[in-house]
Design a protein around this motif. Structure first.
Motif, mmCIF file in Angstrom:
data_model
loop_
_atom_site.group_PDB
_atom_site.id
_atom_site.type_symbol
_atom_site.label_atom_id
_atom_site.label_comp_id
_atom_site.label_asym_id
_atom_site.label_seq_id
_atom_site.Cartn_x
_atom_site.Cartn_y
_atom_site.Cartn_z
ATOM 1 N N THR A 131 0.893 -1.081 0.120
ATOM 2 C CA THR A 131 0.006 -0.043 -0.110
ATOM 3 C C THR A 131 0.740 1.351 0.045
ATOM 4 O O THR A 131 0.750 2.196 -0.776
ATOM 5 C CB THR A 131 -0.812 0.001 1.345
ATOM 6 N N LEU A 132 1.816 1.231 0.694
ATOM 7 C CA LEU A 132 2.716 2.453 0.836
ATOM 8 C C LEU A 132 3.450 2.609 -0.479
ATOM 9 O O LEU A 132 3.616 3.632 -0.801
ATOM 10 C CB LEU A 132 3.809 2.143 2.205
ATOM 11 N N GLU A 133 4.016 1.511 -1.038
ATOM 12 C CA GLU A 133 4.530 1.694 -2.369
ATOM 13 C C GLU A 133 3.811 2.262 -3.366
ATOM 14 O O GLU A 133 4.160 3.076 -4.350
ATOM 15 C CB GLU A 133 5.292 0.156 -2.787
ATOM 16 N N ARG A 134 2.517 1.730 -3.409
ATOM 17 C CA ARG A 134 1.654 2.276 -4.416
ATOM 18 C C ARG A 134 1.416 4.030 -4.150
ATOM 19 O O ARG A 134 1.411 4.620 -5.332
ATOM 20 C CB ARG A 134 0.140 1.648 -4.191
ATOM 21 N N ALA A 135 1.303 4.352 -3.202
ATOM 22 C CA ALA A 135 1.167 5.763 -2.810
ATOM 23 C C ALA A 135 2.468 6.515 -3.299
ATOM 24 O O ALA A 135 2.105 7.429 -3.868
ATOM 25 C CB ALA A 135 0.943 5.994 -1.351
ATOM 26 N N ILE A 136 3.448 5.925 -2.753
ATOM 27 C CA ILE A 136 4.817 6.792 -3.448
ATOM 28 C C ILE A 136 4.775 6.908 -4.780
ATOM 29 O O ILE A 136 5.293 7.687 -5.447
ATOM 30 C CB ILE A 136 5.965 6.082 -2.816
ATOM 31 N N ARG A 137 4.688 5.886 -5.574
ATOM 32 C CA ARG A 137 4.980 5.647 -6.947
ATOM 33 C C ARG A 137 3.826 6.741 -7.606
ATOM 34 O O ARG A 137 4.435 7.350 -8.391
ATOM 35 C CB ARG A 137 4.378 4.464 -7.489
ATOM 36 N N GLY A 138 2.797 7.224 -7.189
ATOM 37 C CA GLY A 138 2.019 8.159 -7.729
ATOM 38 C C GLY A 138 1.656 9.490 -7.238
ATOM 39 O O GLY A 138 1.243 10.172 -7.751
ATOM 40 N N ALA A 187 7.774 17.154 -14.219
ATOM 41 C CA ALA A 187 6.670 16.016 -13.825
ATOM 42 C C ALA A 187 7.071 14.684 -14.022
ATOM 43 O O ALA A 187 7.154 13.766 -13.160
ATOM 44 C CB ALA A 187 5.225 16.292 -14.347
ATOM 45 N N PRO A 188 7.625 14.259 -15.324
ATOM 46 C CA PRO A 188 8.102 13.103 -15.460
ATOM 47 C C PRO A 188 9.483 12.667 -14.619
ATOM 48 O O PRO A 188 9.659 11.587 -14.128
ATOM 49 C CB PRO A 188 8.430 13.097 -16.938
ATOM 50 N N VAL A 189 10.208 13.814 -14.402
ATOM 51 C CA VAL A 189 11.608 13.354 -13.780
ATOM 52 C C VAL A 189 11.185 13.321 -12.198
ATOM 53 O O VAL A 189 11.378 12.190 -11.499
ATOM 54 C CB VAL A 189 12.593 14.703 -13.680
ATOM 55 N N ALA A 190 10.196 13.831 -11.649
ATOM 56 C CA ALA A 190 9.616 13.729 -10.144
ATOM 57 C C ALA A 190 8.870 12.316 -10.143
ATOM 58 O O ALA A 190 9.194 11.561 -9.168
ATOM 59 C CB ALA A 190 8.617 14.687 -9.927
ATOM 60 N N THR A 191 8.274 11.700 -11.255
ATOM 61 C CA THR A 191 7.912 10.546 -11.281
ATOM 62 C C THR A 191 8.858 9.530 -11.353
ATOM 63 O O THR A 191 8.769 8.606 -10.296
ATOM 64 C CB THR A 191 6.868 10.248 -12.235
ATOM 65 N N GLU A 192 9.741 9.688 -12.238
ATOM 66 C CA GLU A 192 11.045 8.670 -12.029
ATOM 67 C C GLU A 192 11.785 8.637 -10.668
ATOM 68 O O GLU A 192 12.177 7.477 -10.464
ATOM 69 C CB GLU A 192 11.808 9.001 -13.249
ATOM 70 N N LEU A 193 11.773 9.590 -9.858
ATOM 71 C CA LEU A 193 12.626 9.716 -8.820
ATOM 72 C C LEU A 193 11.774 8.823 -7.989
ATOM 73 O O LEU A 193 12.427 7.918 -7.023
ATOM 74 C CB LEU A 193 12.592 10.994 -8.147
ATOM 75 N N GLY A 194 10.419 8.874 -7.978
ATOM 76 C CA GLY A 194 9.334 8.199 -7.032
ATOM 77 C C GLY A 194 9.809 6.518 -7.463
ATOM 78 O O GLY A 194 9.914 5.584 -6.323
ATOM 79 N N ASN A 195 9.876 6.430 -8.533
ATOM 80 C CA ASN A 195 9.950 4.875 -9.215
ATOM 81 C C ASN A 195 11.304 4.304 -8.490
ATOM 82 O O ASN A 195 11.339 3.248 -8.186
ATOM 83 C CB ASN A 195 9.701 4.744 -10.544
ATOM 84 N N ARG A 196 12.140 5.157 -8.638
ATOM 85 C CA ARG A 196 13.899 4.554 -8.313
ATOM 86 C C ARG A 196 13.873 4.386 -6.916
ATOM 87 O O ARG A 196 14.519 3.352 -6.638
ATOM 88 C CB ARG A 196 14.705 5.661 -8.725
ATOM 89 N N TRP A 197 13.083 5.132 -6.097
ATOM 90 C CA TRP A 197 13.195 4.791 -4.690
ATOM 91 C C TRP A 197 12.469 3.433 -4.479
ATOM 92 O O TRP A 197 12.860 2.932 -3.709
ATOM 93 C CB TRP A 197 12.567 6.069 -3.964
ATOM 94 N N CYS A 198 11.290 3.553 -5.039
ATOM 95 C CA CYS A 198 10.584 2.164 -5.015
ATOM 96 C C CYS A 198 11.137 0.842 -5.262
ATOM 97 O O CYS A 198 11.014 -0.112 -4.674
ATOM 98 C CB CYS A 198 8.981 2.093 -5.603
ATOM 99 N N THR A 199 12.051 0.965 -6.350
ATOM 100 C CA THR A 199 12.576 -0.130 -6.829
ATOM 101 C C THR A 199 14.146 -0.315 -6.337
ATOM 102 O O THR A 199 14.908 -1.056 -6.895
ATOM 103 C CB THR A 199 12.949 0.013 -8.394
#
Length: 305
Positions: free
Chosen positions: A40-47, A135-147
């Motif tokens: 649940t936490l990871e889903r929130a971070i990704r978005g 916005a895309p770079v911010a999203t990518e930062l979130g993805n990199r943390w999740c992975t």
């Protein structure tokens, strides 16, 4: 970039209390997080990084993330949207994504300072940079943390730098030709949850670039000060960035109070933020005029309201 238990991906004054899936710390606190909690936490971070206040325009289709229902492809690649693709300077903004990510994570602060200077020398409109770069770079930062590709400290520094770049470029590039008395005016605020400054900064940059007078921001919470500011001068729009889904009742009360107060009830209300990205359906019927999850929606709202 985020406090996972607060559904946040920017600001970072405090370290997160919960580790992401795949990490171990061996403490009693970590043992209380179940697999479901981590998911649940990871889903929130990704978005949440690039979710921002604006308008709801469900007029395009894209591959949906099976967990969150978020249009993940458009979050990372808004150029796949035909309207976004037509924005002036789109190709140039897209070409900067890799170099921006590198300078945000690089330990040497001189790199992101040089990047600011380079962006200012270009003629790409800020609204295009907001949609196709920030916005895309911010999203990518979130993805990199999740992975686990990027650790917490790197993301914390990168988030701070990105927010600074957005604000610097936005203010330096704004040359309004609109008479102050004729300007449309927006007041931006956030819920009492943890600060999420990147999204609010991107929102502000879009409105400012399109000739709006922008007040408030991530430092303005939805409390009595908000109502005082709304009553001091006429606003066309109130934008609220929501940090957590459990703040929906608080948002509903703000909307009700604004819409029932004669002096300020004409102001339109837009709602967005990490919580809206994580659970958009929960916010569709609370009375807001606009609900959104993308920088492109903010641009559309600024154009048509």
């Amino acid at each position: 970039m985020a406090e996972k238990d607060h559904t946040r991906t920017s600001g970072l004054p405090n370290p997160p209390k919960a580790l992401k899936s795949g990490q171990t710390r061996g403490t009693a606190a970590d043992a209380h997080l179940s697999t479901s909690d981590h998911r649940t936490l990871e889903r929130a971070i990704r978005g949440s990084v690039s979710s921002i206040v604006g308008a709801s325009h469900p007029d395009h289709a894209s591959a949906l993330d099976p967990d969150t229902g978020i249009e993940s492809d458009l979050m990372l690649h808004p150029e796949h949207h035909p309207m976004a693709r037509q924005m002036p300077g789109a190709d140039k903004a897209i070409s900067y994504r890799t170099s921006l990510l590198e300078c945000l994570i690089n330990p040497d602060p001189r790199h992101h300072r040089h990047f600011i200077d380079e962006l200012l020398r270009e003629t790409v409109p800020v609204r295009t940079l907001a949609v196709h770069l920030f916005a895309p770079v911010a999203t990518e930062l979130g993805n990199r943390w999740c992975t686990d590709e990027t650790d917490f400290m790197q993301v914390a520094v990168a988030s701070t730098r990105l927010s600074m770049i957005v604000n610097h470029v936005s203010h330096a590039s704004t040359v309004s030709t609109v008479e102050p008395t004729a300007q449309r005016r927006v007041l931006l605020a956030r819920t009492h949850g943890a600060q999420h400054t990147i999204g609010v900064s991107i929102v502000a940059s879009c409105f400012r670039d399109m000739g709006w007078a922008v007040d408030g921001g991530s430092d303005l919470e939805i409390d009595e000060v908000l109502y005082e500011r709304l009553s001091r001068k006429p606003y066309d729009l109130l934008g609220i960035s929501v940090s957590r889904v459990d703040e929906i009742r608080e948002c509903t009360e703000v909307i009700r109070r604004v819409q029932t107060t004669p002096k300020i009830r004409r102001v339109k209300i837009a709602i967005g933020g990490p919580a809206v990205v994580a659970s958009p359906s929960a916010f569709q019927r609370i009375g807001a005029d606009f609900v959104t999850r993308s920088a492109l929606d903010v641009m559309q709202l600024a154009s048509h309201i």
